[in-house]
Design an enzyme around this catalytic site. Structure first.
Site, short mmCIF file in Angstrom:
data_model
loop_
_atom_site.label_atom_id
_atom_site.label_comp_id
_atom_site.label_asym_id
_atom_site.label_seq_id
_atom_site.Cartn_x
_atom_site.Cartn_y
_atom_site.Cartn_z
N ARG A 63 0.78 -1.26 0.00
CA ARG A 63 0.00 0.00 0.00
C ARG A 63 0.81 1.30 0.00
NH1 ARG A 63 -3.83 -2.70 -2.03
NH2 ARG A 63 -5.37 -3.64 -0.67
N ASN A 93 0.01 -1.64 -7.33
CA ASN A 93 -1.19 -0.78 -7.34
C ASN A 93 -1.19 0.19 -6.17
OD1 ASN A 93 -1.67 -2.92 -5.55
ND2 ASN A 93 -3.87 -2.95 -5.93
N ASP A 151 -1.68 -5.87 -11.49
CA ASP A 151 -2.59 -6.53 -10.52
C ASP A 151 -3.61 -5.58 -9.91
OD1 ASP A 151 -3.54 -8.77 -9.00
OD2 ASP A 151 -2.76 -7.70 -7.28
N HIS A 231 -3.30 -15.54 -8.58
CA HIS A 231 -4.49 -16.02 -7.85
C HIS A 231 -5.51 -16.81 -8.68
CE1 HIS A 231 -5.91 -12.24 -9.52
NE2 HIS A 231 -5.56 -11.50 -8.50
N ASN A 277 -11.09 -10.30 -4.77
CA ASN A 277 -10.94 -10.41 -6.22
C ASN A 277 -9.74 -11.29 -6.55
OD1 ASN A 277 -10.57 -10.04 -8.94
ND2 ASN A 277 -10.57 -7.80 -8.88
N ASP A 304 -1.76 -12.82 -1.72
CA ASP A 304 -2.60 -11.69 -2.14
C ASP A 304 -3.04 -10.89 -0.90
OD1 ASP A 304 -3.98 -9.86 -3.60
OD2 ASP A 304 -5.53 -11.22 -4.32
C1 NCD Z 1 -6.50 -6.29 -4.37
C2 NCD Z 1 -6.19 -5.04 -3.58
O1 NCD Z 1 -6.92 -4.74 -2.62
O2 NCD Z 1 -5.24 -4.35 -3.92
N1 NCD Z 1 -7.71 -6.86 -3.90
C3 NCD Z 1 -8.07 -8.15 -3.98
O3 NCD Z 1 -9.23 -8.46 -3.68
N2 NCD Z 1 -7.22 -9.07 -4.37
C4 NCD Z 1 -6.53 -5.92 -5.80
C5 NCD Z 1 -7.38 -6.76 -6.67
O4 NCD Z 1 -6.88 -7.78 -7.19
O5 NCD Z 1 -8.52 -6.40 -6.87
#
Ligand code: NCD
Length: 430
Positions: A63, A93, A151, A231, A277, A304
Site C-alpha cells: 500500500r 497498485n 494486478d 491467484h 478479487n 494476495d
Molecule cells: C486487491 C487489492 O486490494 O489491492 N484486492 C483483492 O481483492 N485481491 C486488488 C485486486 O486484485 O482487486
C-alpha cells in the site's frame, strides 16, 4: 553478528526431510548436522519444529506509497516476518503506481529501512495500470524489477498484451497477469453461481477469469514469453494451466490460502470481509486448486495480502473494496488442508518457499537448500501448533482477515533474515 545454533529440529528443504541442527554465522548457513555446538552462539530450541528456507510471497499489497492508512512497508514487512516470509514481491497498485524507477527505488529502500524482510517491488505492465500504454520495461528491469503486473486489473487489450510479451522475451521479465475480463465482472460482488442467485446480487463468472487465462496462454505460445498466472480461483483455470504445462509452455501459477479454504457460501453473511478479487468460489473449485497444487500444476501459494481499513470493509457489499490480509495466517491455513490432501511437508514448503523464489528470480538469496554457504533466510515453525488468529493483534495495520474464529494449524516461531532474527519465539524483534 552472533552465531545461532538451531537445535533439535527437522530440516525440510530440497534435500528432503530429516532431523538435523543448523549452525548460522555471518549471515549464512555454516553447517547442517548432528549435535552442532559453537562457543558463544545463541541457541534456538527447535524441538518439534520444522527448520526450512524462509517463505517467499509473490503477491503482497504493501500500500505504500499512497495508502498508508491501510498498510505501510514497515507494518506489512512485520506481518510478513511473523508469517515466516523472508521475501515478498510488492504489488504495484500503489499511488502513484510502480511504473517508474522513482517508485520502485522508494519501495525497495523503505523495505531495507524496515529491515524485516526483503521487499522486491514489481512493476506495472502499463503506465498507471491504465491498460493503454506499456510501462518503461527497460528502465524498470535496470532498477531490478523482474515481475511485471497490473494486478488489481488485467490487461484487457490483447494487442497490448501481445506487445508486452514480445518485449518481455528480450528482458528476462515475468509477466504476471490478474486474469479478469472486466466487461464480464462490472458491478459483481461475488462468484456467479447458486449462492449468488439466491442472494440476488450481481455475480462474477468463472469465465471472466478463464477467458483471460486461455488468451494469455495462447499469446505465450505465440510469443515465447514467460507468464505467471496470479491467484487462480477456478477449476477451469487449473485445467488450462495443466494443459499449457503439458504442452511445455513456460507458464507458472499461484493460488491463495483463501481460495484453498473458503467458499462463496461465506457471502450469505453479507460481510464484506469475504469480498475478494477473484471471488471465493465453490467446493469443487477448492478441490481442483488443491489437486493442482498436489500435482504441481500450481507452483506456489501466494497470499494476495490486501489490507483495507475497517471503515472501508464495513461498507455495504457492493461498495466495499475487495481484499483480505493473509501474510500472518498463510501457513496455519494451508498446512492442514494440504497435509490432509496427502502432500508431504517438502512439497508444501516448496510451494511456500523455493518455487515462488524461482519464479521471482530470488533463488540466489531465498528459498535455498540448507547447505553451507546458503544465505541464512530461514523459518522455524511448529507444524502441530493449533491456534486462532486475533484480528486486533495482527501486525498488519489492517485487520481484514476472514480467518478469525477458525482453527489454524502450523505456527511460525522464528524467522531469520540474513542470519538475524526478525521473529523470535513468535514475536517480531523490531
Ligand atoms: C486487491 C487489492 O486490494 O489491492 N484486492 C483483492 O481483492 N485481491 C486488488 C485486486 O486484485 O482487486
Amino acid at each position: 553478528m552472533t552465531a545461532i545454533v538451531i537445535a533439535g529440529g527437522r530440516v525440510v528443504d530440497q534435500n528432503g526431510d530429516r532431523p538435523a541442527d543448523v549452525l548460522v554465522d555471518d549471515g549464512v548457513v555454516k553447517a547442517v548436522g548432528d549435535k552442532l555446538r559453537m562457543p558463544g552462539a545463541d541457541t534456538i530450541d527447535a524441538s518439534g519444529c520444522v527448520v526450512a528456507p524462509g517463505f517467499v510471497d509473490l503477491h503482497t499489497h504493501l500500500r505504500e506509497p499512497g495508502h498508508e492508512e491501510a498498510e505501510t512497508i514497515e507494518t506489512g514487512s512485520r506481518a510478513a516476518a511473523l508469517g515466516g516470509y523472508t521475501a515478498v514481491v510488492a504489488m504495484p497498485n500503489t499511488d502513484p503506481a510502480a511504473d517508474s524507477r522513482a517508485v520502485v527505488d522508494f519501495v525497495r529502500a523503505a523495505g531495507e529501512r524496515a529491515g524485516l524482510c526483503d521487499v522486491r517491488p514489481s512493476g506495472c505492465i502499463t503506465v498507471g495500470r491504465a491498460g493503454e500504454r506499456l510501462a518503461p520495461f527497460g528502465e524498470l528491469v535496470e532498477a531490478g524489477v523482474r515481475i511485471f503486473t497490473d494486478d488489481g486489473a488485467g490487461v484487457q487489450d490483447p494487442q497490448l498484451m501481445r506487445r508486452a510479451m514480445e518485449y518481455s522475451t528480450g528482458l528476462d521479465m515475468v509477466l504476471a497477469q490478474h486474469c479478469e475480463v472486466s466487461a464480464l465482472t462490472r458491478g459483481a460482488v461475488m462468484h456467479e453461481g447458486r449462492c449468488c442467485s439466491e442472494l440476488g446480487v450481481p455475480g462474477w463468472p468463472a469465465l471472466a477469469e478463464e477467458l483471460m487465462v486461455h488468451r494469455d496462454i495462447e499469446l505465450a505460445r505465440l510469443t515465447g514469453a514467460r507468464i505467471h498466472v496470479l491467484h487462480l480461483s477456478t477449476a477451469g483455470s487449473v485445467e488450462l494451466v495443466r494443459r499449457a504445462k503439458a504442452d511445455g509452455l513456460p507458464v507458472t501459477a499461484e493460488a491463495t490460502p483463501h481460495h484453498l479454504s473458503l467458499t462463496d457460501e461465506q457471502l450469505r453473511s453479507f460481510d464484506a470481509t469475504y469480498k475478494v478479487n477473484p471471488p471465493l468460489r465453490t467446493m469443487a473449485d477448492i478441490e481442483a486448486l488443491v489437486a493442482g497444487l498436489a500435482d504441481g500444476t500450481i507452483d506456489a501459494i501466494a497470499t494476495d495480502h490486501a489490507p483495507h481499513p475497517a471503515d472501508h470493509k464495513e461498507r455495504p457489499l457492493d461498495e466495499a473494496p475487495p481484499g483480505m490480509v493473509g501474510l500472518e495466517t498463510a501457513l496455519g491455513v494451508c498446512l492442514p488442508i494440504l497435509s490432509d490432501a496427502g502432500m508431504s511437508l517438502v512439497d508444501i514448503v516448496a510451494a511456500l518457499s523455493w518455487k515462488p523464489a524461482a519464479i521471482a528470480r530470488l533463488d540466489e538469496e531465498h528459498g535455498r537448500a540448507l547447505e553451507p554457504g546458503a544465505p541464512a533466510n530461514l523459518v522455524v515453525f511448529d507444524p502441530a501448533a493449533e491456534w486462532e488468529v486475533v484480528p486486533a493483534r495482527l501486525a498488519s495495520r489492517s485487520h481484514n482477515t476472514p480467518f478469525a474464529g477458525r482453527p489454524l494449524r502450523g505456527r511460525v516461531r522464528h524467522t531469520l533474515l540474513h542470519g538475524v532474527a526478525t521473529v523470535d519465539t513468535g514475536t517480531a524483534t523490531r
